[in-house]
Design a protein around this motif. Sequence first.
Motif, PDB file in Angstrom:
ATOM      1  N   PRO A  93      -1.761  -0.023   7.350  1.00  0.00           N
ATOM      2  CA  PRO A  93      -2.827  -0.185   6.352  1.00  0.00           C
ATOM      3  C   PRO A  93      -2.786  -1.585   5.748  1.00  0.00           C
ATOM      4  N   ARG A  94      -3.940  -2.054   5.320  1.00  0.00           N
ATOM      5  CA  ARG A  94      -4.007  -3.382   4.693  1.00  0.00           C
ATOM      6  C   ARG A  94      -3.357  -3.380   3.328  1.00  0.00           C
ATOM      7  N   THR A  95      -3.392  -2.233   2.661  1.00  0.00           N
ATOM      8  CA  THR A  95      -2.771  -2.112   1.340  1.00  0.00           C
ATOM      9  C   THR A  95      -1.973  -0.819   1.280  1.00  0.00           C
ATOM     10  N   GLY A  96      -1.040  -0.752   0.317  1.00  0.00           N
ATOM     11  CA  GLY A  96      -0.262   0.453   0.120  1.00  0.00           C
ATOM     12  C   GLY A  96       1.015   0.444   0.945  1.00  0.00           C
ATOM     13  N   TYR A 165       1.340  10.887   4.151  1.00  0.00           N
ATOM     14  CA  TYR A 165       0.052  11.292   4.725  1.00  0.00           C
ATOM     15  C   TYR A 165      -0.955  10.175   4.532  1.00  0.00           C
ATOM     16  N   TYR A 166      -1.796   9.990   5.553  1.00  0.00           N
ATOM     17  CA  TYR A 166      -2.829   8.969   5.516  1.00  0.00           C
ATOM     18  C   TYR A 166      -4.147   9.580   5.980  1.00  0.00           C
ATOM     19  N   LEU A 174      -6.464   3.230   7.828  1.00  0.00           N
ATOM     20  CA  LEU A 174      -5.690   4.218   7.085  1.00  0.00           C
ATOM     21  C   LEU A 174      -5.587   3.881   5.603  1.00  0.00           C
ATOM     22  N   THR A 175      -5.616   4.934   4.791  1.00  0.00           N
ATOM     23  CA  THR A 175      -5.359   4.828   3.357  1.00  0.00           C
ATOM     24  C   THR A 175      -4.390   5.947   2.995  1.00  0.00           C
ATOM     25  N   GLU A 176      -3.434   5.652   2.146  1.00  0.00           N
ATOM     26  CA  GLU A 176      -2.437   6.654   1.792  1.00  0.00           C
ATOM     27  C   GLU A 176      -3.052   7.776   0.950  1.00  0.00           C
ATOM     28  N   LEU A 177      -2.684   9.002   1.275  1.00  0.00           N
ATOM     29  CA  LEU A 177      -3.048  10.156   0.461  1.00  0.00           C
ATOM     30  C   LEU A 177      -1.998  10.306  -0.631  1.00  0.00           C
TER      31      LEU A 177
END
Length: 227
Positions: A93-96, A165-166, A174-177
């Motif tokens: 992911p670009r962030t997180g 989880y993403y 992807l973004t983190e859940l």
Amino acid sequence: MRLPFLTGLFLLTAFSASAQLGLNQWDDGYFYDSNGKKVPGQIVVSPSGRSPQDSEGFILFRKDKGEEKEKLTASMVRSFVAGRDSFTVAHAPRTGPWTGRSIDFVKVLVDEPMKLYATTGGGGGGMSPGIRPSLGIGGGSFGSGVGGGLGINLGGGGGKGKTAYYYGDDPNSLTELRKDNFVEIMSEIMASQPEIVEKIKNKKYRLGNMDQLVLDFYRLKEASPKS
């Protein structure tokens, strides 16, 4: 054309602690190479040791027991199936937070328009891609030419570190859940099952019992009338 994730009757296998697989254990399966060719054999999902490419996760592959094994990095593989579990290649992911390599493997938990993936930290390949199976849901395919189903762990499992989880439209976005976006995102991912969504909004499901949530989602999905 996107293939449906569930193509046949789901089979629920009984819980078995012996089905929880550890590091360096071989599973029957197959992978799709970078050209889309399907190659059957046996796979170690979370091998120990160093990756041939420091920036990429890897799996071990052999054609059969006793055959020579080779390390396959994420750039060499589009996706793979090991046992009942389906995996695909993802970019960081670009962030997180992200404890894997810049290109690594993630386990596909839910393949709806908004998808859910899982990883755990640890393993020589960077991240250990997903939850080890103990209660399996069989059949189905997802994405472009990969199938095998979903293995859901109820009661702990292999791999080191905490499961992360993403979500995203594909594994390259992807973004983190997290706890603070769990209700909103999981309601969108599981929108096809209003009964599940209602329970999510009523906080009967939380991030800590994701295994049960995903299992219940597929049970209801399979029981729903086919259009």
